[in-house]
Each structure stands twice: as structure tokens, then as C-alpha cells.
Design a protein around this motif. Structure first.
Motif, mmCIF file in Angstrom:
data_model
loop_
_atom_site.group_PDB
_atom_site.id
_atom_site.type_symbol
_atom_site.label_atom_id
_atom_site.label_comp_id
_atom_site.label_asym_id
_atom_site.label_seq_id
_atom_site.Cartn_x
_atom_site.Cartn_y
_atom_site.Cartn_z
ATOM 1 N N UNK A 1 39.089 42.861 46.065
ATOM 2 C CA UNK A 1 39.619 42.452 45.168
ATOM 3 C C UNK A 1 39.421 41.157 45.511
ATOM 4 N N UNK A 2 38.713 40.867 46.629
ATOM 5 C CA UNK A 2 38.334 39.598 46.932
ATOM 6 C C UNK A 2 37.792 37.920 45.876
ATOM 7 N N UNK A 3 37.651 37.397 45.332
ATOM 8 C CA UNK A 3 37.062 36.405 44.560
ATOM 9 C C UNK A 3 36.931 35.094 44.904
ATOM 10 N N UNK A 4 35.356 34.783 45.178
ATOM 11 C CA UNK A 4 35.670 33.061 45.787
ATOM 12 C C UNK A 4 36.062 32.241 45.946
ATOM 13 N N UNK A 5 36.679 32.035 46.639
ATOM 14 C CA UNK A 5 37.467 30.855 46.623
ATOM 15 C C UNK A 5 39.066 31.106 45.835
ATOM 16 N N UNK A 6 39.686 31.730 45.665
ATOM 17 C CA UNK A 6 40.829 32.142 45.223
ATOM 18 C C UNK A 6 42.252 31.870 46.454
ATOM 19 N N UNK A 7 41.750 32.075 47.625
ATOM 20 C CA UNK A 7 42.896 31.717 48.080
ATOM 21 C C UNK A 7 41.643 31.067 49.491
ATOM 22 N N UNK A 8 43.259 30.730 50.184
ATOM 23 C CA UNK A 8 42.588 30.313 51.892
ATOM 24 C C UNK A 8 41.657 31.087 52.637
ATOM 25 N N UNK A 9 41.998 32.080 51.986
ATOM 26 C CA UNK A 9 41.729 33.080 53.107
ATOM 27 C C UNK A 9 40.298 33.638 52.040
ATOM 28 N N UNK B 1 33.964 39.118 42.631
ATOM 29 C CA UNK B 1 33.190 37.695 43.731
ATOM 30 C C UNK B 1 32.930 36.965 43.157
ATOM 31 N N UNK B 2 32.625 37.179 41.794
ATOM 32 C CA UNK B 2 31.938 35.738 40.825
ATOM 33 C C UNK B 2 33.011 35.414 40.197
ATOM 34 N N UNK B 3 34.024 36.632 39.309
ATOM 35 C CA UNK B 3 35.458 36.451 38.626
ATOM 36 C C UNK B 3 36.709 35.042 38.404
ATOM 37 N N UNK B 4 36.794 35.119 37.762
ATOM 38 C CA UNK B 4 37.218 33.962 37.149
ATOM 39 C C UNK B 4 38.997 35.040 37.467
ATOM 40 N N UNK B 5 39.797 34.439 37.511
ATOM 41 C CA UNK B 5 41.654 35.120 38.162
ATOM 42 C C UNK B 5 41.693 36.079 36.057
ATOM 43 N N UNK B 6 41.380 34.992 35.089
ATOM 44 C CA UNK B 6 41.740 35.435 33.631
ATOM 45 C C UNK B 6 40.687 36.425 33.128
ATOM 46 N N UNK B 7 39.230 36.458 33.546
ATOM 47 C CA UNK B 7 39.022 37.495 33.530
ATOM 48 C C UNK B 7 39.521 39.020 34.035
ATOM 49 N N UNK B 8 39.868 38.704 35.763
ATOM 50 C CA UNK B 8 40.456 39.974 36.155
ATOM 51 C C UNK B 8 41.450 40.409 35.328
#
Ligand code: ATP
Ligand code: MG
Length: 392
Positions: A289-297, A319-326
Motif C-alpha cells: 500500500x505504499x505511496x510516494x512521500x507518505x511517510x519516511x519509509x 503509488x501516486x495517490x493522495x491520502x484523501x483519494x485512498x
């Protein structure tokens, strides 16, 4: 009043000799979805179409909701079947149908007849004309529009006569099972259930692995993951969930490696273990469920460091989704409520105050060498104690 559903599916990718695979998978997934609904149903493939026939009383809304969870369905048409008792009777039935389905009849319509049984006394054109006249007589507020009608009234002459006009949207996608299988790294968070759902929507069967760290993570945290898997399974079919005891590995990393690199190194071990199980269970890729830049990892640097340990492709649909969209998707698929329950996550327990955001691969590799004494044994033990839960 409805006794059946005509299932519409997208034609893309369904041509040629793969068509029956697609249809068979769709039939299987429809049966799975209907098992959870009240009533008994038969699913049949006839004349290149899929029908769901109700064999008993059923709950219309529940059944439609069940079918809307079946990937590969583009539209669900509720159908009324009637016996052929002559055209006059059919006219009465159609008039009643329109009355029951449309309370507001200030609408345009078009009759689309199809004569699959050629011995019917009227041909399609004649049925269209005659039935159009009968409807106009019954409902003067209605009018004909052959180009863009509000109501396209389908009348199909088969063994019985089928009447339908409504199309309820399905979820789209491809039937689960047509696209191989992948291993979802399923945590208790918001993202990973959505990621699994998205890949399953493309026809991929899902297995899952959850890294559990008792006693730092509780039974309830594990139950939450099982509950999430169940919610995803409502769409995908049964999920084989592997629960891996990750505690000793985590503690060992905590003991031997710089704390700001803990999360990255831990994630590398999660990926390695997930890949190992994936290979043993014939999965063709991993899903996170990773998305670029969401957290340090999940910076580009961190993703590169995590990705390095895998040979299988890692699918990261968010990967390219904003949290809101998720969050929007997780609400739509009904996982959100469970995801936000406040149980501890194994990643957050040992988390450093200032985790690295730009891990240097050489340094990470070097620090992983600190683990060489015991890590293989710990990984092996974790694999050996894999607890398999079949979630339906
Ligand atoms: P999620 O909402 O999916 O938990 P997150 O934003 O909390 O994601 P991380 O904790 O960095 O992000 O995890 C990134 C991904 O790693 C998750 O989406 C999931 O695929 C996987 N993951 C994290 N923790 C676990 C775990 N305990 N078990 C299995 N997979 C995990
Ligand atoms: Mg998480």
C-alpha cells in the motif's frame, strides 16, 4: 417482480479463445458472491450471455449489492421473465412492467425487441412497432425517441420472454482468477486493503501476509487484520492469510542496527519473507500500500532500499495517490471503519524519533551485516511458524 438478472460484462480482453476462461471465472465469482445472499440462485451461460436466475424469494437490494462486488461485471440488468401467452398478454405485462418500474413516466422510450426464437409470429420490427403503440396508448405522457431514449425497453423472445430496461452499474474490472495470483502485504492500516482491492479488480487472485509482533501487537490488532482481509475477500473470494511472527526479528534488528534505520531494515525483511512465501505459493508478485512521500519509509530513496531485496515485481497501485483519494476508496469498499480502529501496528512500536528519509543503500547493507549471526535462523523460524488463516 424481477426474477433474474442479465449480467453485462466488458468485451475488452474477452475476445477469442480466452473468452470462456473469462466467463467461467465470472460465473464462479458470481456464485461466490451470491452464496452470501439470501435465497437460492442459478447462474447460467446461454447464448454468450450470463444470467442469474432466482430460484426462490430473494432480497433485491442485497443481491444487487452482492453482484456489485463481482469484478468483471459492467452492468446488472434486472429481468422479468414471462411465459409466451400471446402478444396481447405480453402487451399487458409490459404496461404493468412500466407502471411498476417507473413511477414518473414523463419519459422517452424505445422498444428493442430481439427474436431469438424465430417461430414467434411477429418479427422484431413488428414487435417494436406494435408494442410502442400499446405503451403510448397506456401512457400518453410517454413519447418515443429512437436515438436517445430515457428508457430502452428490451424484449427478448426466447424459451420464455425476457423484459428488462434498467442497467445498474457493476464494479468493472476483470474477474478474479483470470490474472494469476499475488501476495498482498496486509497491515491494519488504510492503504494496504485498498491496494489489494485495486489489484484484485484487474483479475488477480490475492493471498496475504501479515507481520505480527506479539506481545507488542495485541490479538485485537491481528483480529483487525483478519477483519480487513474478510472485507477484501467479499470482492476477491477466499484469501489465504499468512500470519508471520515478526517479534524476534524486530527485536534483533533493534538490538543490532542504528535505530533511525530500523524501519527500513525491518521493511526489507518483511519484503524478503513475503517474497519467500509468495514463491512457495505460486504468487507472481507482491502488493503493498505504499505511496510516494507518505511517510519516511516511502520516500523514493526508501522505496528503492525496500525494493532492492525483491526479485518478484512489487505492485504499488497507490503509488501516486493522495491520502484523501485512498480514504475515499476505503470508504467505498467498506474497509475504512476497520482500518481506523486504534490498535498498535508493529511498525510504529519501535519507530525512531527521526527515521532516515534518504537511506544510503551501502550503509543499510553494511548495517544488515550486523545481523549475520542469527538472522537466517530467525527468518527460518518465522517461516516455520507461519499461521495460515483462510479468510472467506
Ligand atoms: P497501511 O495503511 O497499508 O498500513 P502505512 O501508510 O501505514 O500503510 P507503512 O506502515 O509504511 O505504511 O507500510 C507500507 C506498506 O507495507 C503497507 O501498505 C503494507 O503493504 C506493508 N506493511 C506494513 N506493515 C505491515 C505488517 N505489519 N504486515 C504486513 N504488511 C505490512
Ligand atoms: Mg501501516
Amino acid at each position: 417482480m424481477f426474477t433474474a438478472f442479465l449480467i453485462k460484462y466488458a468485451e475488452i480482453g474477452v475476445k477469442g479463445k480466452n473468452r470462456y476462461l473469462f466467463e467461467d471465472a465470472l460465473v464462479r465469482q458470481i456464485k461466490y458472491a451470491l452464496k452470501k445472499c439470501e435465497g437460492s440462485f442459478a447462474v447460467r451461460k446461454t447464448d454468450g450471455r450470463i444470467y442469474v436466475d432466482a430460484l426462490s424469494e430473494f432480497d433485491f437490494d442485497e443481491t444487487v449489492a452482492g453482484l456489485q462486488k463481482v469484478f468483471g461485471i459492467s452492468g446488472i440488468c434486472p429481468v422479468v421473465y414471462v411465459e409466451d401467452e400471446g402478444f396481447e398478454k405480453l402487451g399487458e405485462t409490459v404496461v404493468r412492467y412500466i407502471r411498476d418500474v417507473y413511477s414518473d413516466r414523463h419519459k422517452t422510450f424505445k422498444v428493442a425487441a430481439r427474436r431469438a426464437r424465430k417461430n414467434y409470429p411477429l418479427n422484431s420490427m413488428e414487435i417494436n412497432m406494435e408494442m410502442g403503440g400499446i405503451i403510448l396508448d397506456a401512457y400518453p405522457e410517454m413519447s418515443v425517441d429512437v436515438h436517445r431514449p430515457d428508457i430502452l425497453l428490451n424484449i427478448e423472445i426466447r424459451d420464455k420472454i425476457y423484459i428488462y430496461s434498467e442497467i445498474i452499474p457493476g464494479p468493472g474490472g476483470m474477474p478474479v482468477g483470470t490474472g494469476g495470483k499475488a501476495m498482498l502485504l496486509l497491515s491494519g492500516g488504510i492503504d494496504s486493503p485498498v491496494a489489494g482491492w485495486m489489484i484484485a479488480k484487474r483479475g488477480v487472485k490475492i493471498d496475504a501476509v501479515y507481520f505480527h509482533a506479539p506481545p507488542y501487537t495485541s490479538e485485537r490488532a491481528k483480529q483487525k487484520v483478519v477483519d480487513l482481509a474478510r472485507k477484501v475477500a467479499a470482492y476477491t473470494g477466499p484469501i489465504y492469510l499468512h500470519v508471520i511472527n515478526f517479534t524476534d526479528i524486530q527485536l534483533y534488528i533493534y538490538d543490532k542496527c542504528p535505530h533511525e534505520e530500523l524501519t527500513i531494515i525491518m521493511r526489507r525483511y518483511m519484503m524478503r519473507i513475503a517474497e519467500h512465501i509468495a514463491r512457495e505459493t505460486e504468487c507472481l508478485g507482491l502488493i503493498t500500500g505504499e505511496s510516494i512521500g507518505q511517510v519516511a519509509s516511502q520516500t523514493m530513496h526508501s522505496l528503492m532500499a525496500t525494493n532492492e531485496v525483491c526479485q518478484l515485481p512489487v505492485y504499488r497501485p497507490l503509488i501516486g495517490f493522495d491520502k484523501m483519494d485512498i480514504v475515499d476508496i476505503s470508504e467505498k469498499i467498506n474497509t475504512y471503519e476497520t482500518s481506523i480502529l486504534p490498535y498498535e501496528d508493529c511498525c510504529t512500536i519501535f519507530v525512531a524519533k527521526h527515521p532516515v528519509t534518504k537511506p544510503n543503500l551501502n550503509i543499510i547493507r553494511k548495517h544488515e551485516k550486523n545481523l549475520s549471526e542469527k538472522i537466517d535462523e530467525l527468518v527460518q523460524r518465522a517461516l516455520d511458524t507461519d499461521e495460515l488463516i483462510i479468510v472467506q
